[in-house]
Design a protein around this motif. Structure first.
Motif, short mmCIF file in Angstrom:
data_model
loop_
_atom_site.label_atom_id
_atom_site.label_comp_id
_atom_site.label_asym_id
_atom_site.label_seq_id
_atom_site.Cartn_x
_atom_site.Cartn_y
_atom_site.Cartn_z
N VAL A 291 0.85 -1.19 0.00
CA VAL A 291 0.00 0.00 0.00
C VAL A 291 0.89 1.24 0.00
O VAL A 291 1.92 1.29 0.68
CB VAL A 291 -0.95 0.02 1.22
N GLU A 292 0.50 2.26 -0.78
CA GLU A 292 1.34 3.44 -0.91
C GLU A 292 0.51 4.71 -1.09
O GLU A 292 -0.59 4.68 -1.65
CB GLU A 292 2.29 3.30 -2.11
N VAL B 172 -4.37 7.00 -3.70
CA VAL B 172 -3.94 5.74 -3.09
C VAL B 172 -3.47 4.81 -4.21
O VAL B 172 -4.10 4.75 -5.28
CB VAL B 172 -5.11 5.06 -2.34
N CYS B 173 -2.39 4.11 -3.98
CA CYS B 173 -1.87 3.14 -4.95
C CYS B 173 -1.51 1.85 -4.24
O CYS B 173 -1.04 1.87 -3.09
CB CYS B 173 -0.65 3.70 -5.66
N ILE B 174 -1.78 0.72 -4.89
CA ILE B 174 -1.28 -0.57 -4.42
C ILE B 174 -0.22 -1.02 -5.41
O ILE B 174 -0.52 -1.24 -6.58
CB ILE B 174 -2.39 -1.63 -4.30
N ASP B 175 1.00 -1.11 -4.94
CA ASP B 175 2.12 -1.53 -5.78
C ASP B 175 2.23 -3.05 -5.72
O ASP B 175 2.86 -3.61 -4.83
CB ASP B 175 3.41 -0.86 -5.30
N MET B 176 1.58 -3.72 -6.68
CA MET B 176 1.68 -5.17 -6.74
C MET B 176 3.05 -5.56 -7.28
O MET B 176 3.60 -4.90 -8.17
CB MET B 176 0.58 -5.74 -7.64
N SER B 177 3.60 -6.65 -6.74
CA SER B 177 4.97 -7.03 -7.07
C SER B 177 5.08 -8.54 -7.20
O SER B 177 4.76 -9.27 -6.26
CB SER B 177 5.94 -6.56 -5.97
N ALA B 178 5.55 -9.00 -8.35
CA ALA B 178 5.84 -10.42 -8.55
C ALA B 178 7.30 -10.63 -8.13
O ALA B 178 8.23 -10.35 -8.89
CB ALA B 178 5.63 -10.81 -10.00
N ARG B 179 7.48 -11.08 -6.90
CA ARG B 179 8.83 -11.10 -6.31
C ARG B 179 9.78 -12.03 -7.07
O ARG B 179 10.99 -11.81 -7.05
CB ARG B 179 8.75 -11.54 -4.85
N ASP B 180 9.26 -13.05 -7.73
CA ASP B 180 10.11 -13.99 -8.45
C ASP B 180 10.34 -13.57 -9.90
O ASP B 180 10.84 -14.36 -10.71
CB ASP B 180 9.53 -15.41 -8.40
N CYS B 181 9.98 -12.33 -10.24
CA CYS B 181 10.18 -11.85 -11.60
C CYS B 181 11.24 -10.76 -11.71
O CYS B 181 11.35 -10.09 -12.74
CB CYS B 181 8.86 -11.33 -12.17
N ARG B 182 12.01 -10.58 -10.66
CA ARG B 182 13.15 -9.65 -10.77
C ARG B 182 14.18 -10.25 -11.73
O ARG B 182 14.42 -11.45 -11.72
CB ARG B 182 13.77 -9.39 -9.41
N GLU C 40 -7.65 -5.12 0.17
CA GLU C 40 -8.21 -3.80 0.47
C GLU C 40 -7.11 -2.93 1.04
O GLU C 40 -6.25 -3.41 1.80
CB GLU C 40 -9.36 -3.89 1.46
N ALA C 41 -7.12 -1.66 0.67
CA ALA C 41 -6.10 -0.74 1.16
C ALA C 41 -6.68 0.65 1.28
O ALA C 41 -7.59 1.02 0.53
CB ALA C 41 -4.90 -0.73 0.21
N GLU C 42 -6.13 1.42 2.20
CA GLU C 42 -6.62 2.78 2.42
C GLU C 42 -5.49 3.68 2.85
O GLU C 42 -4.60 3.27 3.61
CB GLU C 42 -7.71 2.80 3.49
#
Length: 303
Positions: free
Chosen positions: A150-151, A177-187, A287-289
């Motif tokens: 969440v950011e 509001v932004c949710i930074d989704m991250s595929a950790r195994d895709c670096r 959900e994020a706020e």
């Protein structure tokens, strides 16, 4: 003021609105009622700057009942899109910007344990952006480690080039509001853009709150849950590099322009930092706020 991009129905074009109480008023139609030319798109409003937002504020302050006819709709009757559905440029992402997140990342993601001496920058393409309620797409053939962050998002309102920190907030149009989704195994070779830049990986909204309503962006609570279970809770005061510094730092070498977006980093509590590690899967709900701005809710779907 709270500006949104909305669609009245599935076949309607995206329109610029301003939220008043439990309704959304179409800005361009409102302007027509008052005999003032106002834009119908968020980026056009941002480009016009303070005179346009002042005009909207003045009209709302002198709102006559008949001006609402054809311009106002209940929020429950419209679909909110991302405030800027298609940014002109990549989103500026900030990594490792909360102290505790630096520590958990060093343990789980092989990043340095020392606090960064400068902001850590990456980017997310415009195609990552989705609006409130739209699904986050989980590509099981690409990732098995889809994570959440969440950011607070900062939307630039005027050209910022080599600005000093003390002048930086003057260049802010507003916050979202932004949710930074991250595929950790895709670096890849330590680079983050494919990990963080896949389609649907930047849920954003539900509105942009203008900067005059948030004079200090470093006092905002923010949180995130997965399936109703709290995973992150912090306050923007805990940023390592504050919003004014981030704007100043980026602007030393990259000109920030109206409509540019900075996602300012996430606090501790991401899935990669947990023991055992946790990831989101199709069927989960995020959900994020950021308190005072708004809440996002997004299902995760297979794609």
């Amino acid at each position: 003021m709270r500006f949104v991009t909305y669609r009245a129905d599935l076949e309607s074009e995206a329109r610029l609105g301003v939220v008043v109480d439990d309704g959304v008023i179409d800005v361009a139609i409102l302007g027509e009622r008052a005999g003032v030319s106002l834009p119908s798109r968020m980026l056009d409003l941002i480009d016009l700057g303070r005179p346009a937002t002042d005009a909207v504020r003045d009209i709302l302050g002198n709102l006559k009942p008949h001006w609402r006819v054809g311009a106002a709709r209940p929020l429950s009757d419209v679909t909110l899109l991302a405030p800027i559905p298609r940014p002109r440029k990549n989103i500026f992402g900030i990594g490792l910007n909360y102290v505790e997140h630096v520590a958990e990342s060093a343990t789980s993601l092989d990043t340095a344990k020392e606090l960064p001496k400068q902001p850590v920058l990456f980017s997310k393409p415009p195609t990552t952006v989705i609006g409130p309620g739209q699904p986050v797409v989980h590509r099981g053939d690409i990732t098995r480690q889809l994570d959440w962050e969440v950011e607070l998002a900062v939307v630039i309102g005027s050209v910022a080039r080599r600005v000093a920190p003390e002048d930086a907030l003057k260049h802010v149009f507003g916050y979202s509001v932004c949710i930074d989704m991250s595929a950790r195994d895709c670096r890849r070779a330590g680079q983050w853009i494919y990990s963080k830049g896949q389609d649907s990986y930047a849920p954003m909204g539900p509105c942009i709150v203008t900067a005059d309503e948030i004079p200090d962006p470093q006092v905002l609570d923010l949180w995130l849950t997965v399936n109703g279970v709290e995973k992150q809770r912090s306050n923007t005061r805990n940023m390592l590099f504050k919003v004014d510094y981030l704007i100043s730092d980026i602007s030393q070498g990259i000109t920030l322009e109206p409509g540019d977006i900075i996602a300012t980093g996430t606090p501790e509590g991401v899935g990669a930092g947990r023991s055992p590690q946790e990831w989101v899967w199709p069927g989960d709900v995020i959900e994020a706020e950021v308190v005072g701005i708004g809440k996002l809710r997004h299902p995760v779907v297979a794609g």
